[in-house]
Motif scaffolding. Structure first.
Motif, short mmCIF file in Angstrom:
data_model
loop_
_atom_site.label_atom_id
_atom_site.label_comp_id
_atom_site.label_asym_id
_atom_site.label_seq_id
_atom_site.Cartn_x
_atom_site.Cartn_y
_atom_site.Cartn_z
N VAL A 20 7.85 -10.50 3.46
CA VAL A 20 7.28 -9.31 2.83
C VAL A 20 5.77 -9.27 3.11
O VAL A 20 5.07 -10.25 2.86
CB VAL A 20 7.54 -9.32 1.31
N PRO A 21 5.28 -8.16 3.65
CA PRO A 21 3.84 -8.04 3.90
C PRO A 21 3.04 -8.22 2.61
O PRO A 21 3.39 -7.65 1.57
CB PRO A 21 3.68 -6.61 4.44
N GLY A 22 2.02 -9.05 2.68
CA GLY A 22 1.18 -9.31 1.51
C GLY A 22 1.46 -10.65 0.86
O GLY A 22 0.66 -11.12 0.06
N VAL A 23 2.58 -11.28 1.19
CA VAL A 23 2.88 -12.60 0.63
C VAL A 23 2.18 -13.65 1.46
O VAL A 23 2.39 -13.75 2.67
CB VAL A 23 4.40 -12.87 0.58
N ALA A 24 1.32 -14.43 0.82
CA ALA A 24 0.56 -15.46 1.52
C ALA A 24 1.34 -16.76 1.61
O ALA A 24 1.35 -17.42 2.65
CB ALA A 24 -0.77 -15.71 0.80
N ALA A 25 1.99 -17.15 0.51
CA ALA A 25 2.71 -18.42 0.47
C ALA A 25 3.56 -18.47 -0.78
O ALA A 25 3.40 -17.65 -1.69
CB ALA A 25 1.74 -19.60 0.48
N LEU A 26 4.45 -19.45 -0.82
CA LEU A 26 5.23 -19.70 -2.02
C LEU A 26 4.56 -20.83 -2.78
O LEU A 26 4.00 -21.75 -2.18
CB LEU A 26 6.67 -20.06 -1.65
N GLN A 27 4.62 -20.77 -4.09
CA GLN A 27 3.90 -21.73 -4.94
C GLN A 27 4.88 -22.64 -5.66
O GLN A 27 5.62 -22.19 -6.52
CB GLN A 27 3.08 -20.96 -5.98
N PRO A 28 4.89 -23.93 -5.29
CA PRO A 28 5.78 -24.85 -6.01
C PRO A 28 5.29 -25.08 -7.43
O PRO A 28 4.09 -25.04 -7.70
CB PRO A 28 5.70 -26.13 -5.18
#
Length: 120
Positions: A20-28
């Protein structure tokens, strides 16, 4: 509940969220970090598969899954719009994956935005 082989939907959800455009990373979450550290201590570095950071998935019934996505977004986009897109994208990807496995299920998704980042 136990899942059939190939029914681990976390990698599918992670890939979908990151597209998805705008998602930088997933946060654990802290629990994910502690589990990964304990696994490395017990099995040696790189010996055990690591959990998918930022994604929790739970089978809530025979025909239902609940997926939680924790993500960081780039600044400059409306957080609500990106979160809605992540929710829709993850739900569609996980549902499609389960249908391919022959186990169609209802998929609910909750998205938590943990922070916004200014692009470098």
């Amino acid at each position: 509940m136990t899942s059939a082989p190939g029914e681990d939907v976390r990698p599918i959800a992670a890939r979908a969220a990151l597209e998805v455009p705008g998602v930088a990373a997933l946060q654990p979450v802290l629990a994910d970090r502690l589990a990964a550290a304990a696994s490395r201590l017990r099995h040696g570095a790189g010996a055990a598969p690591q959990p998918v950071a930022g994604i929790r998935a739970e089978r809530v019934s025979e025909d239902g899954w609940h997926v939680e996505v924790r993500c960081m977004l780039y600044d400059g986009r409306r957080v609500a719009d990106v979160a809605r897109q992540v929710c829709e994208h993850v739900q569609a990807a996980v549902t499609t994956h389960l249908v391919r496995l022959g186990s169609p299920a209802t998929v609910s998704v909750r998205v938590t935005v943990t922070r916004t980042l200014v692009p470098a």
